[in-house]
Design a protein around this motif. Structure first.
Motif, short mmCIF file in Angstrom:
data_model
loop_
_atom_site.label_atom_id
_atom_site.label_comp_id
_atom_site.label_asym_id
_atom_site.label_seq_id
_atom_site.Cartn_x
_atom_site.Cartn_y
_atom_site.Cartn_z
N UNK A 1 0.80 -1.22 0.00
CA UNK A 1 0.00 0.00 0.00
C UNK A 1 0.84 1.27 0.00
N UNK A 2 2.16 1.11 0.15
CA UNK A 2 3.04 2.27 0.25
C UNK A 2 4.06 2.34 -0.87
N UNK A 3 3.92 1.45 -1.85
CA UNK A 3 4.75 1.57 -3.03
C UNK A 3 6.11 0.91 -2.91
N UNK A 4 7.00 1.32 -3.79
CA UNK A 4 8.32 0.70 -3.91
C UNK A 4 9.34 1.40 -3.00
N UNK A 5 10.49 0.75 -2.88
CA UNK A 5 11.59 1.38 -2.14
C UNK A 5 12.03 2.67 -2.83
N UNK A 6 11.99 2.68 -4.16
CA UNK A 6 12.40 3.88 -4.88
C UNK A 6 11.46 5.05 -4.58
N UNK A 7 10.15 4.79 -4.55
CA UNK A 7 9.19 5.85 -4.22
C UNK A 7 9.40 6.33 -2.79
N UNK A 8 9.70 5.40 -1.92
CA UNK A 8 9.93 5.77 -0.52
C UNK A 8 11.19 6.63 -0.41
N UNK A 9 12.24 6.25 -1.11
CA UNK A 9 13.48 7.03 -1.07
C UNK A 9 13.24 8.44 -1.60
N UNK A 10 12.42 8.56 -2.63
CA UNK A 10 12.11 9.89 -3.17
C UNK A 10 11.43 10.75 -2.11
N UNK A 11 10.51 10.16 -1.34
CA UNK A 11 9.84 10.92 -0.28
C UNK A 11 10.83 11.30 0.83
N UNK A 12 11.69 10.35 1.19
CA UNK A 12 12.67 10.62 2.26
C UNK A 12 13.63 11.72 1.84
N UNK A 13 14.03 11.71 0.56
CA UNK A 13 14.94 12.74 0.07
C UNK A 13 14.28 14.11 0.12
N UNK A 14 13.01 14.19 -0.31
CA UNK A 14 12.30 15.47 -0.26
C UNK A 14 12.15 15.96 1.18
N UNK A 15 11.83 15.02 2.08
CA UNK A 15 11.67 15.40 3.48
C UNK A 15 13.02 15.81 4.09
N UNK A 16 14.08 15.16 3.68
CA UNK A 16 15.42 15.52 4.18
C UNK A 16 15.78 16.94 3.77
N UNK A 17 15.41 17.31 2.57
CA UNK A 17 15.67 18.68 2.13
C UNK A 17 14.87 19.68 2.97
#
Length: 742
Positions: free
Chosen positions: A356-372
């Motif tokens: 329900x939360x997608x792929x690791x790549x999608x998750x990494x994209x969210x984490x990168x945006x949040x890190x910024x």
């Protein structure tokens, strides 16, 4: 009195089960003996790969005679009632005693249970224990019904009295007769032998090359291993878990030290250590000057004529094959890393994180945006934080981590360094998983802390968005651990951040993903969500965004935005619950924590904890405790008056209506305290605010001693109630003292 000795001798028991099994044997047997009336002076349990042993000292020779009195039916009761009572008591009617009671004559039965020999009780208890033993896994063999972890070969069960006389407890289980004999080491034993007590048993086992105590075996291994390493100018890498496991694999430990092939010495020490530990149960031996792993320690289970040379040669051959694989993985991974790691990050697009939360790549994209987004909070360049997040999980696709999952993060650091990335980025690859437990280290660098926070917060908001929250003791996604990790990182780094802002934006992103917006809309929506976060006030910012949207995009946001504030509040409450547990473990009272949680800005955990610690220290003083009582008295009188009068006494106290010196003094004290507290709260100097509040103790005490608040003069009464309102307002500006008990 007698001493009991039990040994259950079997094929090899898995090392991980031995310690628990020894304790289970001790508990079940001793509990059963006590329930049957046999008390004892002491007991101890032991385990080796082939045996569980229990010794019980000072055991009664027989259980005591027990007399029990039971009250029965009234005299003249129906025969069926009397017969039922007799059956339960095991008596006949002529054995009943008739007694006069305030409710009439009643039958009483006196039941006498004679004592039983210890041997009979031990036999019953031990058979029940063996047949119902709580092995995690067990097996049957042969034609019998008995289940044991491995085939059970023999049972030793003897009682030794004070005179040294030995009696075998008569019992049999599936054809295995209890006796007074056992045997020693599988390969070096001289045959079965009889024993006549625990000390004799231990001595004869050692003579036949069996060390009964697991602790003694572990000490022997560690002492021999460290001595060997020291003699070579090296040192053994400490691993208590491996030491306990190896001590459970051998009955007669023989420590041997071997060489690691020169072609493997340049492998990262963690790779060598993990490979040797997981595959071979070897201890690593390092050079203290270089930190390089250069040799290994293996523990054999027997002595040999060639002093272990053949065993060591075989182990070195197997180890070389294992390390050849590790070397191949390492060299292949280095090739990918030096090419920029894009091969690994691209591969994560095909790895599902959660359905329900997608792929690791999608998750990494969210984490990168949040890190910024987090980066400015710790004065880090957003692009640096984003870069660290984008490669932090790249090593999950590497061959080395596939083979050794426990090396994730650590290998990421090595690969990021090989790729020439900045050191803070490489360190974040390793540290962003921290802390893994309540006592683990937290990230030590700002970039690592940012990625760790973003990683954990994305996990929490994601599972909250799909309503997969912990329930009771069940927490399959370790969300409690993630929340505690966020708390510890924030507090350890003294990080000032309002979590609500990031929770809101991340939840909305997750829920937009769940709503199924098309690709173009999704990219635009996520950009707008960042604007919502920048406003810091979810509702007003959302309206601003909605006014700029049209069509499907607007419909998507309207559909998902409704639940976000409630979900956000629920997740923040979850953080607060974890924080309460964390602070209570540090000695802070729960009501003190609640008093600070009730204040504005409770999503700033650093501010919250600073306030709570200052309040906790203040309430430990006499001034703090007495002021609290004065506040509660003022608040109670004021609350009752407001309920009775139907009005709020919140303003208008005027010193000109003061009739006593105590009133005048309280006005002056409140003015002075407010003048000190207001700037102290603005600068978050809670100690100064508490100190200013403490100055109110004496004037409040004097006021209540000299003044009657509810006087007949209504003007004076209203003025005094408004004065109490000032006390309440000033005190509540520091902390919600209404939450404090006592």
């Amino acid at each position: 009195m007698s001493d009991l000795l039990i040994e259950l001798f079997s094929e090899e028991i898995p090392a991980r089960m031995q310690a628990r099994a020894a304790e289970d044997l001790k508990k079940r047997v001793t509990d059963g003996l006590v329930e049957a009336g046999l008390t004892y002076a002491g007991a101890a349990a032991f385990s080796t790969p082939r045996r569980l042993t229990l010794t019980v000292q000072g055991l009664l020779d027989e259980s005591p005679t027990v007399r029990e009195e039971r009250k029965g039916p009234k005299v003249g009761a129906p025969d069926k009632a009397i017969e039922g009572f007799l059956r339960g008591a095991g008596l006949t009617r002529d054995q009943l005693e008739e007694r006069e009671t305030p409710k009439g004559n009643v039958y009483f039965a006196t039941i006498e249970k004679p004592g039983r020999p210890a041997a009979d009780i031990v036999a019953e208890v031990l058979e029940a224990t063996i047949r119902n033993f709580p092995w995690p896994k067990s097996m049957r063999w042969g034609a019998g019904s008995l289940r044991w972890v491995r085939p059970l070969h023999s049972i030793l069960c003897i009682l030794t009295n004070d005179a040294g006389e030995v009696a075998t407890v008569p019992m049999s289980i599936d054809g295995i007769e209890a006796g007074n004999t056992t045997q020693g080491h599988r390969f070096m034993a001289s045959g079965r032998f009889a024993v006549h007590g625990f000390d004799d048993y231990v001595a004869k086992l050692k003579r036949d090359h069996v060390i009964l105590s697991a602790e003694e075996r572990a000490d022997h291994i560690w002492q021999d291993a460290t001595n060997m390493a020291f003699a070579a100018g090296l040192e053994v890498v400490e691993d208590r878990g491996l030491l306990a496991e190896v001590a459970g694999l051998v009955e007669w430990p023989v420590v041997l030290m071997g060489e690691i092939g020169a072609e493997f010495l340049e492998l990262p020490p963690e790779v060598l250590q993990t490979s040797m530990k997981e595959h071979q149960k070897f201890f690593s031996v390092k050079n203290p000057k270089t930190g390089r792993i250069e040799r290994f320690i293996t523990v054999a289970n027997r002595e040999t004529k060639d002093n272990g040379a053949t065993i060591l040669a075989g182990n070195q051959k197997v180890l070389s094959a294992r390390l050849s694989d590790a070397k191949f993985f390492w060299e292949n991974d280095l090739r990918v890393a030096k090419q920029g790691m894009s091969e690994w990050t691209d591969r994560l697009a095909n790895v599902t994180f959660h359905n329900k939360l997608g792929t690791q790549a999608a998750r990494i994209s969210r984490i990168a945006a949040l890190s910024r987004e987090f980066a400015p909070v710790l004065s880090v360049e957003p692009d640096l934080a984003g870069q660290a997040a984008e490669v932090a999980k790249a090593d999950l696709s590497s061959e080395m981590v596939y083979e050794f999952p426990e090396l994730q993060g650590l290998m990421g650091r090595y690969y990021a360094e090989a790729a020439g990335l900045p050191q803070p980025v490489a360190n974040a690859c390793e540290q962003h998983y921290q802390p893994l437990g309540p006592s683990d280290d937290v990230p030590s660098e700002p970039v690592s802390s940012i990625v760790a926070l973003a990683d954990k917060l994305d996990t929490l908001t994601g599972f909250w968005a799909i309503d997969e929250k912990p329930t009771g003791s069940k927490d399959p996604f370790a969300l409690r651990r993630a929340a505690l990790g966020v708390i510890r990182i924030i507090l350890a780094g003294d990080i000032r951040v309002n979590l609500d802002r990031f929770i809101d934006s991340q939840l909305l992103k997750h829920q937009i993903d769940q709503a199924g917006a098309n690709g173009d809309d999704l990219a635009a929506l996520n950009d707008l969500v960042d604007e919502i976060a920048d406003h810091g006030v979810f509702g007003a910012a959302l309206e601003t965004v909605l006014n700029r949207l049209t069509g499907d995009a607007k419909t998507t946001v309207e559909a998902v935005a409704g639940p976000v504030p409630d979900t956000s509040a629920d997740l923040l409450s979850f953080f607060h619950d974890r924080l309460k547990v964390y602070l209570r473990d540090q000695g802070l009272r729960h009501d003190v924590i609640d008093a600070c949680l009730a204040m504005p800005g409770n999503d700033d955990l650093t501010l919250l904890v600073k306030r709570a610690r200052a309040l906790g220290d203040f309430l430990k003083t006499d001034d703090g405790e007495n002021l609290l009582q004065g506040f509660k008295r003022a608040n109670n009188i004021l609350t009752q008056a407001e309920e009775k009068d139907g009005v709020e006494y919140a303003y208008g106290a005027d010193v000109k209506f003061a009739e006593t010196d105590a009133e005048t003094a309280l006005f002056a004290a409140l003015d002075a305290a407010e003048a000190a507290i207001t700037p102290a709260m603005e600068t978050e100097d809670f100690e100064a605010a508490m100190s200013a509040m403490a100055s109110l103790r004496a004037p409040i005490d004097a006021f209540f001693e000299a003044v009657q608040v509810n006087t007949d003069n209504q003007v004076v009464r209203r003025n005094r109630l408004n004065l109490l309102s000032r006390i309440r307002t000033i005190c509540l500006s520091v902390a919600a003292l209404t939450e404090i008990e006592g």
